[in-house]
Design a protein around this motif. Sequence first.
Motif, PDB file in Angstrom:
ATOM      1  N   THR A  52       0.344 -38.927  -3.319  1.00  0.00           N
ATOM      2  CA  THR A  52      -0.288 -38.369  -2.134  1.00  0.00           C
ATOM      3  C   THR A  52      -1.202 -37.212  -2.524  1.00  0.00           C
ATOM      4  O   THR A  52      -0.847 -36.430  -3.408  1.00  0.00           O
ATOM      5  CB  THR A  52       0.777 -37.877  -1.121  1.00  0.00           C
ATOM      6  OG1 THR A  52       0.132 -37.399   0.050  1.00  0.00           O
ATOM      7  CG2 THR A  52       1.628 -36.763  -1.690  1.00  0.00           C
TER       8      THR A  52
ATOM      9  N   PRO B  47       0.637 -43.749  -1.624  1.00  0.00           N
ATOM     10  CA  PRO B  47       1.878 -43.622  -0.841  1.00  0.00           C
ATOM     11  C   PRO B  47       3.000 -42.864  -1.527  1.00  0.00           C
ATOM     12  O   PRO B  47       4.050 -42.662  -0.916  1.00  0.00           O
ATOM     13  CB  PRO B  47       2.285 -45.093  -0.647  1.00  0.00           C
ATOM     14  CG  PRO B  47       1.788 -45.769  -1.895  1.00  0.00           C
ATOM     15  CD  PRO B  47       0.508 -45.073  -2.257  1.00  0.00           C
TER      16      PRO B  47
ATOM     17  N   THR C 175       5.050 -39.739  -3.892  1.00  0.00           N
ATOM     18  CA  THR C 175       5.171 -38.288  -4.042  1.00  0.00           C
ATOM     19  C   THR C 175       5.809 -37.991  -5.396  1.00  0.00           C
ATOM     20  O   THR C 175       6.338 -38.897  -6.058  1.00  0.00           O
ATOM     21  CB  THR C 175       6.048 -37.658  -2.945  1.00  0.00           C
ATOM     22  OG1 THR C 175       7.409 -38.088  -3.147  1.00  0.00           O
ATOM     23  CG2 THR C 175       5.583 -38.072  -1.559  1.00  0.00           C
TER      24      THR C 175
ATOM     25  N   ARG D 155       6.509 -31.023   6.061  1.00  0.00           N
ATOM     26  CA  ARG D 155       5.939 -32.373   5.996  1.00  0.00           C
ATOM     27  C   ARG D 155       4.972 -32.518   4.827  1.00  0.00           C
ATOM     28  O   ARG D 155       4.872 -33.588   4.214  1.00  0.00           O
ATOM     29  CB  ARG D 155       5.231 -32.674   7.327  1.00  0.00           C
ATOM     30  CG  ARG D 155       4.691 -34.077   7.454  1.00  0.00           C
ATOM     31  CD  ARG D 155       4.145 -34.313   8.851  1.00  0.00           C
ATOM     32  NE  ARG D 155       3.507 -35.614   8.950  1.00  0.00           N
ATOM     33  CZ  ARG D 155       2.227 -35.835   8.630  1.00  0.00           C
ATOM     34  NH1 ARG D 155       1.477 -34.835   8.212  1.00  0.00           N
ATOM     35  NH2 ARG D 155       1.717 -37.041   8.736  1.00  0.00           N
TER      36      ARG D 155
ATOM     37  N   PRO E  39       8.469 -42.559  -1.643  1.00  0.00           N
ATOM     38  CA  PRO E  39       7.257 -42.718  -0.818  1.00  0.00           C
ATOM     39  C   PRO E  39       7.100 -41.553   0.151  1.00  0.00           C
ATOM     40  O   PRO E  39       8.082 -41.036   0.689  1.00  0.00           O
ATOM     41  CB  PRO E  39       7.500 -44.033  -0.080  1.00  0.00           C
ATOM     42  CG  PRO E  39       8.513 -44.758  -0.896  1.00  0.00           C
ATOM     43  CD  PRO E  39       9.381 -43.697  -1.498  1.00  0.00           C
TER      44      PRO E  39
ATOM     45  N   LYS F  16       5.922 -41.583   3.107  1.00  0.00           N
ATOM     46  CA  LYS F  16       6.340 -41.934   4.470  1.00  0.00           C
ATOM     47  C   LYS F  16       7.851 -41.796   4.627  1.00  0.00           C
ATOM     48  O   LYS F  16       8.334 -41.348   5.670  1.00  0.00           O
ATOM     49  CB  LYS F  16       5.891 -43.355   4.804  1.00  0.00           C
ATOM     50  CG  LYS F  16       4.400 -43.498   5.062  1.00  0.00           C
ATOM     51  CD  LYS F  16       4.056 -44.893   5.545  1.00  0.00           C
ATOM     52  CE  LYS F  16       2.565 -45.008   5.869  1.00  0.00           C
ATOM     53  NZ  LYS F  16       2.205 -46.370   6.326  1.00  0.00           N
ATOM     54  N   THR F  17       8.598 -42.192   3.594  1.00  0.00           N
ATOM     55  CA  THR F  17      10.057 -42.048   3.641  1.00  0.00           C
ATOM     56  C   THR F  17      10.451 -40.587   3.757  1.00  0.00           C
ATOM     57  O   THR F  17      11.311 -40.216   4.566  1.00  0.00           O
ATOM     58  CB  THR F  17      10.693 -42.668   2.391  1.00  0.00           C
ATOM     59  OG1 THR F  17      10.323 -44.048   2.302  1.00  0.00           O
ATOM     60  CG2 THR F  17      12.204 -42.548   2.435  1.00  0.00           C
TER      61      THR F  17
ATOM     62  N   GLN G  71       8.582 -38.015   4.844  1.00  0.00           N
ATOM     63  CA  GLN G  71       8.139 -37.424   6.102  1.00  0.00           C
ATOM     64  C   GLN G  71       8.951 -37.943   7.286  1.00  0.00           C
ATOM     65  O   GLN G  71       9.213 -37.200   8.236  1.00  0.00           O
ATOM     66  CB  GLN G  71       6.651 -37.689   6.296  1.00  0.00           C
ATOM     67  CG  GLN G  71       5.782 -36.934   5.302  1.00  0.00           C
ATOM     68  CD  GLN G  71       4.309 -37.220   5.461  1.00  0.00           C
ATOM     69  OE1 GLN G  71       3.898 -38.192   6.103  1.00  0.00           O
ATOM     70  NE2 GLN G  71       3.477 -36.372   4.870  1.00  0.00           N
ATOM     71  N   ARG G  72       9.382 -39.202   7.220  1.00  0.00           N
ATOM     72  CA  ARG G  72      10.205 -39.749   8.295  1.00  0.00           C
ATOM     73  C   ARG G  72      11.554 -39.042   8.338  1.00  0.00           C
ATOM     74  O   ARG G  72      12.049 -38.678   9.411  1.00  0.00           O
ATOM     75  CB  ARG G  72      10.394 -41.252   8.087  1.00  0.00           C
ATOM     76  CG  ARG G  72      11.067 -41.948   9.278  1.00  0.00           C
ATOM     77  CD  ARG G  72      11.382 -43.400   8.968  1.00  0.00           C
ATOM     78  NE  ARG G  72      10.194 -44.142   8.607  1.00  0.00           N
ATOM     79  CZ  ARG G  72      10.043 -44.805   7.460  1.00  0.00           C
ATOM     80  NH1 ARG G  72      11.013 -44.785   6.572  1.00  0.00           N
ATOM     81  NH2 ARG G  72       8.942 -45.479   7.204  1.00  0.00           N
TER      82      ARG G  72
ATOM     83  N   LYS H 191      11.158 -35.525   9.726  1.00  0.00           N
ATOM     84  CA  LYS H 191      10.978 -35.555  11.185  1.00  0.00           C
ATOM     85  C   LYS H 191      12.316 -35.775  11.892  1.00  0.00           C
ATOM     86  O   LYS H 191      12.668 -35.033  12.824  1.00  0.00           O
ATOM     87  CB  LYS H 191       9.998 -36.665  11.564  1.00  0.00           C
ATOM     88  CG  LYS H 191       9.704 -36.777  13.050  1.00  0.00           C
ATOM     89  CD  LYS H 191       8.652 -37.850  13.296  1.00  0.00           C
ATOM     90  CE  LYS H 191       8.291 -37.933  14.780  1.00  0.00           C
ATOM     91  NZ  LYS H 191       9.412 -38.416  15.606  1.00  0.00           N
TER      92      LYS H 191
END
Length: 888
Positions: free
Chosen positions: A36, A40, A42, A103, A471, A473-474, A476-477, A480
């Motif tokens: 990132t 996708p 990190t 995030r 990832p 997205k994993t 950050q999800r 959240k």
Amino acid sequence: MREKITQFLRRHRARIVDFILPVVVMLTCMIALRMTPFGPNTLLTYDMQEQYVKFYAFFRTTFLHPTQFLYFFGKGLGGETIGMWAYYLLSPFNLVLLFFNNRLLPLGIMIVMLLKQGCAAMALGAWLDQQHHVDAPWRIMLTLGYALMGWTLANELNLMWVDVLIALPFVLWGLERIYDDHKVLPFSLALAALFFVNFYMGYMVVLFSVLYFCWLAIQRWVSWQEFGHAVLRYVGGGLLSGALTAFLLLPTQADIAQSKGQFMVTQLPLNFDYTPWHMISKFMMGALNDAQIQAGIPNLFIPTLLLVLVVEYFLMKQIPIRERIASGCILAFMLFSVCYAPLDLAWHLFQPPVFYSYRFSYLVSFWLLFLAARALMHVRDIQGWQIGTGFGIVGAIVGIVWLNLRQFDFLDKPKMITTAFFVGSSLVLILLMRFVVPAQRKTLLRVLLLVTIVQVGANAYMTIRFFGWEPVKTYQRFVKIMGENSSFYTDNDQPYRLETTFDDGSENNSFQFGYKTVSDFSSTQRATVTNFMNDLGQPTYTGKVVYQEGNIVTDSLLGVKYYLAPANQFHNLITQVLPADSYRPDFKQYRIVAKNGMVERYENPYVLPMAFAASQQIMQPFSPNQATATTNIETVMQRLDNKPVDGLFIPVRYAGVLQQSLLVGGKNGLLTPDGDNSSGGAAYNITLRLKTNDPYYVQLGSNLLGTATVLINGVQIPAVGNLTEPLLQCVGASQKGHKVVISIQPQGNQNVPLDSVQIYRLNVKKAERRLQGLQHNGLQDATVKGLHLRGIITTTAHKSVIMTTIPYNEGWHAYVDGKRVPVHQALGTFVALKVTPGKHRLVLSFWPPLLNVGLLISLLAWSSLAGWTYCRYHRFSRKRKQSTSMLE
């Protein structure tokens, strides 16, 4: 303005190039690895995922809650943090992370990593230009090789260590000032800065500075008198650096002594860690894999051409023989240190590293680069036979590794071919440079520089591509979901804790989301807490507590009032979004008080606050039973109210059915697969019919969990590791009349010991009565905030001890009804106070041990330094005025 910028760029062009080149090389690797914001992935893997990203979030919130610099109730059961800051978080580069919220932290971490690597190259370049003059193209090779050496790539995720590469050249420059200018301050300030940023790396540099000081003494020898003066300046400078940072070092030492210091080796093993010649394999490209991260051999890679120049150094008659002998002795000692166990332990403060072995090996690579730099000072004098010898030795190293390739599972033929290609390319270019005119020689030198840059970049990519990146997205999800569901607890001053049955592979989520908890993973986790939690049947390791297999009694004793769990936890143990780390059917005894999306919040009605009244028996020495966690839990319960424990955990009879396996030694014997079990099939199945609605638990030992897979009703329980004593796994609750099938399946053809297997039923009514009796004398009107716990508590003649579940630390001070009282240790782990019966106003206050002494020493040191500087400045000003007046 434009002209000033142009002049600045010209003046500092060398430093700018030194900085930019490793940044560009690593950024290219990050793009290729799709990090990132270029893809996708990190940098979150290994300890970066499990520990550091959480600490960096904690770094940001500490600016809003400054007391977290000293203590944090979310550090496991509560713990001092000054040692954690000194070990992990005091790099000035971390200030960059203030601009990245939770995030976006992975992006901030990558930027910090690139900045540190660029600054490391820049620091070495500045030192070389000052003291060891090397022509620009060669200097660039050295700075790039330094910033992206094998150690850096293997440890780049341990960001707190990389700062040492920036500080090291300044410390050595300070040592040179001791000899050349008789000045102590540059060395003292550089070493003090390193101690502040990371005392652990600072300790290693201190040891290395002794070697470099000896090298300087030999290389610059004048007389014994001059040497004696230099020794006094060196020792005085070192003591001054310690005094300047005593405010940090002394309380950190007190903290580490009760955590990581408990694991110091008391008897040195007199052996080699591995076959010494195997270390040459780490000069190959891409020499890293998972096993090497866990317990490998030292990462020594430097660019091939610079390794050749190390050989040239020892062959060059232009360099005084006494210098070469001194350099060779230091090199031999350093290489001996990275294979001989006693020396290796000495470099690590006599504490065996957990993962990331040979953390000081950057000093070996640095010394090799330094010798290459010394050779480059006479590069025009290198003769053909010396070149042949250098490339011959490096070529032989490649050949030896190739012939023994099967012994190195982190290498393969493509990596060896690539390494050989760069050795050959460098040799061809060096030979061509000897037979062309000077103008063409400059062109070939640029090509040689390009080849080195490509090799360093290719090695970086080959080395780190095997990491399993999380990832974005994993990440950050999870941030959240966790943020939304823990927000009710933010700034919660109640004396209770929160836990989860899911995680993202980390025990440190409390640092990121700001709640009090039980789990913790850091090098400053108190050993007494780790041992106690292990006695209660929880997975632990050096510096780690994983509150993964709790039960109603331990939840209540440890003040775990709230639980977050997946909404479908009783039907599916694993979900893609919320990976489970425990399975708790006994939650059916709790209340669901909130639901947010896929997460439910449970509340424990039996929970005890962090402080409550207990009997005098709790002060007696605690000798845990290492065979059963239930016995230890019952012992603690008995001590708390001084009443016999009868029938709390009730053994349940069971029978097992063998499947493609044999049982040697009876029901609790050795489970052995019957024939080849490579495809599975062997099992020991226990069918249990639940006769009550009470929770039922199966006891499983560490040896069993290391050799078998355990399923409950066909679903595998979450992996449990780092366990030395039996745990209790809940298998069912509130399911009277239902059947539960526990299947123990050997992994491969391994034998599985069943000696620890036992089934227990928790008598909830008895547990409830005992816990409610303790609740009755719990802390009321309580607040837990910053460095204090306050509240009202009522003790009785039967319960005259204020028992807490706050880990004991000499920094705790207790005030009862406004009067200070002694702080005692209960169960060998927790803070406890002896008081008279009655209603009391309690205040517990924390202040780190030795902090006041450290502050006083540092204040005196800084004041003396400021006074000396002031006097020196004014004396210099007077002399200059006198000189000016005489001229007039």
